[in-house]
Design a protein around this motif. Structure first.
Motif, PDB file in Angstrom:
ATOM      1  N   GLY A 164       6.003 -18.182 -13.480  1.00 18.32           N
ATOM      2  CA  GLY A 164       6.931 -19.286 -13.288  1.00 18.32           C
ATOM      3  C   GLY A 164       8.101 -18.974 -12.382  1.00 18.32           C
ATOM      4  O   GLY A 164       9.152 -19.629 -12.466  1.00 18.32           O
ATOM      5  N   LEU A 165       7.956 -17.988 -11.476  1.00 18.85           N
ATOM      6  CA  LEU A 165       9.051 -17.651 -10.560  1.00 18.85           C
ATOM      7  C   LEU A 165       9.241 -18.746  -9.511  1.00 18.85           C
ATOM      8  O   LEU A 165       8.301 -19.449  -9.148  1.00 18.85           O
ATOM      9  N   ASP A 166      10.469 -18.881  -9.050  1.00 21.90           N
ATOM     10  CA  ASP A 166      10.806 -19.821  -7.975  1.00 21.90           C
ATOM     11  C   ASP A 166      10.440 -19.150  -6.654  1.00 21.90           C
ATOM     12  O   ASP A 166      11.144 -18.255  -6.183  1.00 21.90           O
ATOM     13  N   LEU A 167       9.317 -19.557  -6.047  1.00 23.16           N
ATOM     14  CA  LEU A 167       8.759 -18.838  -4.908  1.00 23.16           C
ATOM     15  C   LEU A 167       8.857 -19.604  -3.593  1.00 23.16           C
ATOM     16  O   LEU A 167       8.777 -20.826  -3.547  1.00 23.16           O
ATOM     17  N   ILE A 168       9.009 -18.826  -2.534  1.00 23.56           N
ATOM     18  CA  ILE A 168       8.814 -19.298  -1.165  1.00 23.56           C
ATOM     19  C   ILE A 168       7.807 -18.348  -0.532  1.00 23.56           C
ATOM     20  O   ILE A 168       8.008 -17.123  -0.550  1.00 23.56           O
ATOM     21  N   SER A 169       6.710 -18.878  -0.005  1.00 20.81           N
ATOM     22  CA  SER A 169       5.687 -18.028   0.590  1.00 20.81           C
ATOM     23  C   SER A 169       5.758 -18.093   2.113  1.00 20.81           C
ATOM     24  O   SER A 169       6.150 -19.090   2.693  1.00 20.81           O
ATOM     25  N   ALA A 170       5.381 -16.995   2.733  1.00 22.80           N
ATOM     26  CA  ALA A 170       5.344 -16.890   4.189  1.00 22.80           C
ATOM     27  C   ALA A 170       4.132 -16.059   4.568  1.00 22.80           C
ATOM     28  O   ALA A 170       3.503 -15.422   3.717  1.00 22.80           O
ATOM     29  N   ASN A 171       3.794 -16.041   5.868  1.00 29.21           N
ATOM     30  CA  ASN A 171       2.549 -15.360   6.267  1.00 29.21           C
ATOM     31  C   ASN A 171       2.709 -13.880   6.558  1.00 29.21           C
ATOM     32  O   ASN A 171       1.735 -13.207   6.900  1.00 29.21           O
ATOM     33  N   SER A 172       3.926 -13.329   6.429  1.00 29.49           N
ATOM     34  CA  SER A 172       4.105 -11.898   6.693  1.00 29.49           C
ATOM     35  C   SER A 172       5.422 -11.405   6.105  1.00 29.49           C
ATOM     36  O   SER A 172       6.345 -12.192   5.834  1.00 29.49           O
ATOM     37  N   GLU A 173       5.511 -10.070   5.962  1.00 27.28           N
ATOM     38  CA  GLU A 173       6.768  -9.457   5.523  1.00 27.28           C
ATOM     39  C   GLU A 173       7.868  -9.670   6.564  1.00 27.28           C
ATOM     40  O   GLU A 173       9.046  -9.791   6.200  1.00 27.28           O
ATOM     41  N   ARG A 174       7.485  -9.722   7.827  1.00 28.11           N
ATOM     42  CA  ARG A 174       8.468  -9.924   8.899  1.00 28.11           C
ATOM     43  C   ARG A 174       9.195 -11.259   8.737  1.00 28.11           C
ATOM     44  O   ARG A 174      10.423 -11.329   8.879  1.00 28.11           O
ATOM     45  N   VAL A 175       8.436 -12.317   8.447  1.00 32.09           N
ATOM     46  CA  VAL A 175       9.045 -13.637   8.237  1.00 32.09           C
ATOM     47  C   VAL A 175       9.918 -13.617   6.978  1.00 32.09           C
ATOM     48  O   VAL A 175      11.029 -14.162   6.976  1.00 32.09           O
ATOM     49  N   LEU A 177      11.497 -11.101   5.715  1.00 35.58           N
ATOM     50  CA  LEU A 177      12.728 -10.361   5.993  1.00 35.58           C
ATOM     51  C   LEU A 177      13.748 -11.256   6.690  1.00 35.58           C
ATOM     52  O   LEU A 177      14.940 -11.227   6.353  1.00 35.58           O
ATOM     53  N   GLY A 178      13.286 -12.069   7.640  1.00 31.73           N
ATOM     54  CA  GLY A 178      14.193 -13.005   8.306  1.00 31.73           C
ATOM     55  C   GLY A 178      14.809 -13.984   7.325  1.00 31.73           C
ATOM     56  O   GLY A 178      16.013 -14.289   7.409  1.00 31.73           O
ATOM     57  N   LEU A 179      14.011 -14.481   6.387  1.00 36.71           N
ATOM     58  CA  LEU A 179      14.533 -15.415   5.382  1.00 36.71           C
ATOM     59  C   LEU A 179      15.531 -14.735   4.462  1.00 36.71           C
ATOM     60  O   LEU A 179      16.543 -15.334   4.068  1.00 36.71           O
ATOM     61  N   LEU A 180      15.268 -13.470   4.113  1.00 34.52           N
ATOM     62  CA  LEU A 180      16.186 -12.730   3.247  1.00 34.52           C
ATOM     63  C   LEU A 180      17.520 -12.487   3.950  1.00 34.52           C
ATOM     64  O   LEU A 180      18.591 -12.689   3.357  1.00 34.52           O
ATOM     65  N   GLU A 196       8.854  -1.580   3.866  1.00 36.54           N
ATOM     66  CA  GLU A 196       9.702  -0.565   4.486  1.00 36.54           C
ATOM     67  C   GLU A 196       9.335  -0.378   5.959  1.00 36.54           C
ATOM     68  O   GLU A 196      10.215  -0.155   6.794  1.00 36.54           O
ATOM     69  N   ASN A 197       8.062  -0.488   6.265  1.00 40.62           N
ATOM     70  CA  ASN A 197       7.629  -0.406   7.659  1.00 40.62           C
ATOM     71  C   ASN A 197       8.186  -1.568   8.471  1.00 40.62           C
ATOM     72  O   ASN A 197       8.611  -1.404   9.626  1.00 40.62           O
ATOM     73  N   THR A 198       8.222  -2.754   7.867  1.00 41.11           N
ATOM     74  CA  THR A 198       8.779  -3.939   8.533  1.00 41.11           C
ATOM     75  C   THR A 198      10.265  -3.772   8.809  1.00 41.11           C
ATOM     76  O   THR A 198      10.765  -4.126   9.884  1.00 41.11           O
ATOM     77  N   VAL A 199      10.990  -3.211   7.838  1.00 40.77           N
ATOM     78  CA  VAL A 199      12.437  -2.977   8.013  1.00 40.77           C
ATOM     79  C   VAL A 199      12.681  -1.971   9.139  1.00 40.77           C
ATOM     80  O   VAL A 199      13.569  -2.167   9.981  1.00 40.77           O
ATOM     81  N   ARG A 200      11.887  -0.898   9.183  1.00 43.58           N
ATOM     82  CA  ARG A 200      12.042   0.093  10.262  1.00 43.58           C
ATOM     83  C   ARG A 200      11.796  -0.548  11.629  1.00 43.58           C
ATOM     84  O   ARG A 200      12.549  -0.310  12.585  1.00 43.58           O
ATOM     85  N   SER A 201      10.756  -1.354  11.724  1.00 47.26           N
ATOM     86  CA  SER A 201      10.436  -2.013  12.992  1.00 47.26           C
ATOM     87  C   SER A 201      11.550  -2.975  13.400  1.00 47.26           C
ATOM     88  O   SER A 201      11.912  -3.064  14.579  1.00 47.26           O
ATOM     89  N   HIS A 202      12.100  -3.692  12.422  1.00 49.51           N
ATOM     90  CA  HIS A 202      13.207  -4.612  12.690  1.00 49.51           C
ATOM     91  C   HIS A 202      14.425  -3.853  13.222  1.00 49.51           C
ATOM     92  O   HIS A 202      15.048  -4.277  14.213  1.00 49.51           O
ATOM     93  N   ASN A 203      14.767  -2.754  12.578  1.00 49.47           N
ATOM     94  CA  ASN A 203      15.929  -1.980  13.004  1.00 49.47           C
ATOM     95  C   ASN A 203      15.751  -1.416  14.413  1.00 49.47           C
ATOM     96  O   ASN A 203      16.711  -1.384  15.204  1.00 49.47           O
ATOM     97  N   GLN A 204      14.540  -0.985  14.730  1.00 52.70           N
ATOM     98  CA  GLN A 204      14.282  -0.462  16.078  1.00 52.70           C
ATOM     99  C   GLN A 204      14.351  -1.572  17.122  1.00 52.70           C
ATOM    100  O   GLN A 204      14.901  -1.387  18.207  1.00 52.70           O
ATOM    101  N   GLU A 205      13.794  -2.725  16.797  1.00 50.15           N
ATOM    102  CA  GLU A 205      13.740  -3.836  17.756  1.00 50.15           C
ATOM    103  C   GLU A 205      15.119  -4.431  18.029  1.00 50.15           C
ATOM    104  O   GLU A 205      15.443  -4.773  19.170  1.00 50.15           O
ATOM    105  N   TYR A 206      15.940  -4.544  16.982  1.00 45.48           N
ATOM    106  CA  TYR A 206      17.237  -5.214  17.128  1.00 45.48           C
ATOM    107  C   TYR A 206      18.414  -4.248  17.071  1.00 45.48           C
ATOM    108  O   TYR A 206      19.573  -4.687  17.050  1.00 45.48           O
ATOM    109  N   ALA A 207      18.150  -2.950  17.079  1.00 42.47           N
ATOM    110  CA  ALA A 207      19.204  -1.936  17.035  1.00 42.47           C
ATOM    111  C   ALA A 207      20.161  -2.193  15.867  1.00 42.47           C
ATOM    112  O   ALA A 207      21.386  -2.130  16.006  1.00 42.47           O
ATOM    113  N   GLU A 208      19.579  -2.474  14.718  1.00 37.14           N
ATOM    114  CA  GLU A 208      20.363  -2.728  13.512  1.00 37.14           C
ATOM    115  C   GLU A 208      20.126  -1.611  12.498  1.00 37.14           C
ATOM    116  O   GLU A 208      19.318  -0.699  12.728  1.00 37.14           O
ATOM    117  N   ASN A 209      20.838  -1.699  11.382  1.00 33.78           N
ATOM    118  CA  ASN A 209      20.691  -0.684  10.338  1.00 33.78           C
ATOM    119  C   ASN A 209      20.542  -1.353   8.976  1.00 33.78           C
ATOM    120  O   ASN A 209      21.291  -1.085   8.041  1.00 33.78           O
TER     121      ASN A 209
END
Length: 276
Positions: A164-175, A177-180, A196-209
């Motif tokens: 019974g969780l309040d869910l939002i579904s998306a087609n990937s972890e990347r999407v 992460l953007g919603l979060l 964790e792989n998605t977060v690493r890729s995001h940080n490399q792509e956008y120079a974020e931490n």
């Protein structure tokens, strides 16, 4: 005894010796073939970074590299074509391939597959922007007060809906992460390594931490599966298990995981009786 007779006897003995040598050589060849009946295997993989990566030949994923190294101990080459999970499973189940790169244990799968030694452990949990969001969460049912993101199609989605969780579904972890990060989600419920792989890729792509908080909800072993319909299935299972044991003992197993930013679990694989 005449020289002609001696020559004929010599030629006869030489012929017998030649035939005997040929017989022995042929017998040894048959024995060698029986000792190593397979020189290559085809293990079907489904894209699931960072454990299985379809489009990076030099970094094919840690499950793929472990399988290749494990079979290499017995001088067996590994081919790893990538297909969506359902198609890969069907092809391996009917014997069109030798097995699956990885699979979780289900009793009903034993009719079609032989399970290897533990290939790794699969961690599942909740990710949030900070620890405060997860302070009161000990198990998944405690997340009912949160808006939780899930990847559509994962088995995790159905289990979360059943609670019974309040869910939002998306087609990937990347999407997700953007919603979060845009505060449209409170947490993401998914597999730890891909997130964790998605977060690493995001940080490399956008120079974020970006550094997300994580709460482990469950973890379980997973295996490689050899199709019962393939030739020499038990031989392949034996060679794979031997290779995995060698890699764990000589440190190569941990080195492969470290290459992908993964720490090796120290927990021992359960026995077959514990898994059933």
């Amino acid at each position: 005894m005449t020289s002609a007779l001696i020559l004929r006897l010599f030629c006869g003995l030489a012929g017998i010796l030649f035939l005997w040598i040929g017989f022995v050589a042929g017998s040894l060849s048959v024995v060698a073939q029986k000792a190593t009946p397979r020189q290559n295997v085809t293990m079907m993989c489904n894209p699931f970074p960072p454990s299985k990566i379809a489009d990076r030949p030099m970094m094919p994923g840690y499950d793929v590299e472990i399988l290749r190294a494990a079979f290499a101990v017995s001088h067996i080459a590994v081919n790893t074509p990538f297909y969506p999970w359902k198609r890969a499973y069907l092809m391996a189940e009917r014997g069109d391939a030798d097995g699956l790169c990885s699979c979780s244990y289900l009793p009903e799968r034993e009719a079609a597959f032989l399970y290897s030694s533990e290939l790794g452990r699969e961690h599942v949990g909740l990710f949030a922007i900070n620890d405060t969001v997860l302070d009161s969460v000990e198990e998944l049912a405690d997340a009912k007060q949160l808006i939780v993101g899930v990847v559509s199609g994962y088995t995790l989605e159905s289990s979360a809906r059943e609670l019974g969780l309040d869910l939002i579904s998306a087609n990937s972890e990347r999407v997700l992460l953007g919603l979060l990060l845009s505060r449209r989600l409170d947490a993401i419920y998914t597999f730890k390594a891909p997130m964790e792989n998605t977060v690493r890729s995001h940080n490399q792509e956008y120079a974020e931490n970006v550094n997300l908080a994580y709460r482990d909800i469950s973890n379980s072993p997973y295996y490689s599966c050899i199709s019962r319909k393939t030739d020499n299935a038990h031989f392949l299972l034996d060679r794979l298990n031997h290779g995995i044991s060698v890699l764990r003992k000589n440190g190569i197993y941990a080195d492969i995981l470290e290459k992908y930013g993964i720490q090796s679990d120290e927990e021992q694989a359960p026995s077959s009786s514990e898994r059933k």
